[in-house]
Design an enzyme around this catalytic site. Structure first.
Site, PDB file in Angstrom:
ATOM      1  N   CYS A 162       0.798  -1.235   0.000  1.00 32.71           N
ATOM      2  CA  CYS A 162       0.000   0.000   0.000  1.00 32.71           C
ATOM      3  C   CYS A 162       0.829   1.283   0.000  1.00 32.71           C
ATOM      4  O   CYS A 162       0.264   2.380  -0.122  1.00 32.71           O
ATOM      5  CB  CYS A 162      -0.941  -0.006   1.195  1.00 32.71           C
ATOM      6  SG  CYS A 162      -1.743  -1.601   1.461  1.00 32.71           S
ATOM      7  N   HIS A 295      -3.045   7.825   5.830  1.00 27.75           N
ATOM      8  CA  HIS A 295      -3.267   6.521   5.204  1.00 27.75           C
ATOM      9  C   HIS A 295      -4.699   6.072   5.475  1.00 27.75           C
ATOM     10  O   HIS A 295      -5.395   5.624   4.574  1.00 27.75           O
ATOM     11  CB  HIS A 295      -2.255   5.511   5.761  1.00 27.75           C
ATOM     12  CG  HIS A 295      -2.230   4.221   5.020  1.00 27.75           C
ATOM     13  ND1 HIS A 295      -1.947   4.135   3.670  1.00 27.75           N
ATOM     14  CD2 HIS A 295      -2.466   2.947   5.435  1.00 27.75           C
ATOM     15  CE1 HIS A 295      -1.993   2.869   3.286  1.00 27.75           C
ATOM     16  NE2 HIS A 295      -2.313   2.125   4.336  1.00 27.75           N
ATOM     17  N   HIS A 332      -9.575   1.822  -0.865  1.00 25.53           N
ATOM     18  CA  HIS A 332      -8.140   1.558  -0.773  1.00 25.53           C
ATOM     19  C   HIS A 332      -7.658   1.047  -2.124  1.00 25.53           C
ATOM     20  O   HIS A 332      -7.989  -0.061  -2.537  1.00 25.53           O
ATOM     21  CB  HIS A 332      -7.892   0.512   0.314  1.00 25.53           C
ATOM     22  CG  HIS A 332      -6.463   0.392   0.726  1.00 25.53           C
ATOM     23  ND1 HIS A 332      -5.420   0.678  -0.125  1.00 25.53           N
ATOM     24  CD2 HIS A 332      -5.901  -0.002   1.896  1.00 25.53           C
ATOM     25  CE1 HIS A 332      -4.272   0.473   0.512  1.00 25.53           C
ATOM     26  NE2 HIS A 332      -4.546   0.075   1.735  1.00 25.53           N
TER      27      HIS A 332
END
Length: 415
Positions: A162, A295, A332
């Protein structure tokens, strides 16, 4: 060349809000989530699930690229975002050919590979075509961008979960600073696929609704898909070309927790080091930062670790530091999350507003985060933003960006 100033002169995006930066920015400011019913993988056993799916491209956009129908979904995202960024940066052919490409991905052409396998096994109708395997490799988005736009310099693919998108932008910044290149395309692209969704589902990381970062009701993440590309170049070169920089990239850092394969360090040790090193590279202090693009996955462990890291770096200033979580808007995006959140940070700086985080819940007072919700929050001139990404394997990346002088592009005009 450490003293080289590096700026962003063009950005492009593909998101659940649509194809292009304009729908992305309008969606971010709307306060409404771009997440919806998961239809792309409907036959894979995920009924009633929510994700951030990209709508179909217009016929006009598809016709503008040769061989569009034979490209993977991820490659289409990468090409569209890169084309938009190149167009805004007004890169002439000679400059574009000399540009380096730094791109990230975590799925590549996995969706098409799954379809090939399912057709071959008789689980999906139709005959499998070998062209579906052409984009299997994670390097495919970078390669198709380089091939389509004729770049002849280095091409690098980043795949570190990520944090990959932010790492790609940081690597481009580092390459230009070292003098290895003067112009770079940096970004990431990922498409939803059965393997990824099933993996997160088996980890029980998927939310039962829309993700709620930093909220008391948080119970998991929502996956999304899309792409983002930024054109980076030296400040002097941009001025020579007569192009107004969008933002200046002041600093970047990458670290690793070495703590756990999936869980972040509970106190955010790696994230703290990434933030501190990026701020040091930028030669700014924590009190100079105007907002954080976090995040913000909406999982309990990540939100606790990230908020702990922010508290350790910003101290009591965190109580009044605006924080937003783009993943609540588009989901995401895995390997391209850091790239599209970097573009979101660019847009917030250019528009002098922090986009709201659409949440179906109440901000958790235990985390001590000043979460921007409901509507955009204005920024003062001279704002500096931080985009932070954490990843599986303990990978962390932080970018520090500041608004550059010059007129705003059309999509950033005040409403």
């Amino acid at each position: 060349h450490a003293s080289r100033r590096i700026v962003v002169t063009g950005v492009g995006s593909v998101s659940p809000y649509g194809w292009g930066v304009e729908p992305f920015w309008k969606g971010l400011c709307s306060g409404h989530s771009g997440l919806g019913a998961l239809e792309l993988l409907g036959e894979a056993g995920f009924p009633g699930r929510i994700a951030g799916e990209v709508p179909e491209a217009s016929a006009e956009l598809a016709a503008s690229f040769s061989g569009w129908s034979r490209l993977s979904r991820t490659d289409r995202f990468a090409l569209a975002a890169s084309s938009e960024a190149i167009r805004e940066a007004a890169l002439p052919t000679q400059e574009l050919r000399a540009a380096s490409v730094f791109f990230s991905s975590s799925t590549g052409g996995m969706l098409e590979t799954e379809e090939f396998y399912c057709r071959r096994a008789g689980r999906l109708p139709g005959r499998p075509g070998l062209h579906q395997l052409r984009s299997q490799l994670l390097s495919a988005p970078a390669e198709v961008v380089a091939r389509t736009f004729g770049t002849t310099s280095e091409v690098q693919t980043v795949s570190s979960a990520c944090a990959s998108g932010a790492l790609a932008v940081g690597m481009a910044w580092d390459s230009i600073r070292r003098g290895d290149c003067d112009v770079a395309l940096a970004g990431g692209a990922d498409a939803l696929c059965r393997t990824t969704y099933g993996g997160f589902d088996s980890l029980e990381s998927i939310s039962d609704g829309r993700t709620r970062p930093f909220c008391r009701e948080r119970n998991g993440l929502s996956l999304g898909e899309g792409a983002a590309t930024l054109v980076l170049e030296t400040y002097d070169r941009a001025l020579e070309r007569g192009v107004e920089p969008l933002v200046e990239v002041l600093g970047y850092a990458a670290t690793a927790d070495a703590h756990h394969m999936t869980a972040p360090h509970p106190e955010g040790d790696g994230a703290v080091r990434a933030l501190e090193q990026a701020l040091a590279e930028a030669d700014v202090s924590p009190i100079d930062i105007s907002f954080v693009c976090a995040h913000g996955t909406g999982t309990d462990h990540n939100d606790r670790a990230e908020s702990a890291a922010l508290r350790r770096v910003f101290g009591v200033a965190l109580d009044r530091l605006p924080v937003t979580a783009t993943k609540a808007t588009v989901g995401h995006l895995l390997g391209s999350a850091g790239a599209i959140e970097a573009v979101a940070t660019v847009l917030m700086l250019r528009h002098a507003q922090v986009h709201p985080t659409p949440i179906d819940g109440t901000p958790d007072p235990e985390l001590g985060i000043d979460l921007v919700a409901g509507e955009c929050r204005p920024l003062e001139s001279g704002a500096i933003g931080v985009s932070l990404n954490l990843a599986f394997g303990g990978s962390n990346a932080a970018l520090v960006l500041a608004r550059a002088s010059g007129s705003r592009p059309s999509y950033c005009q005040p409403s």
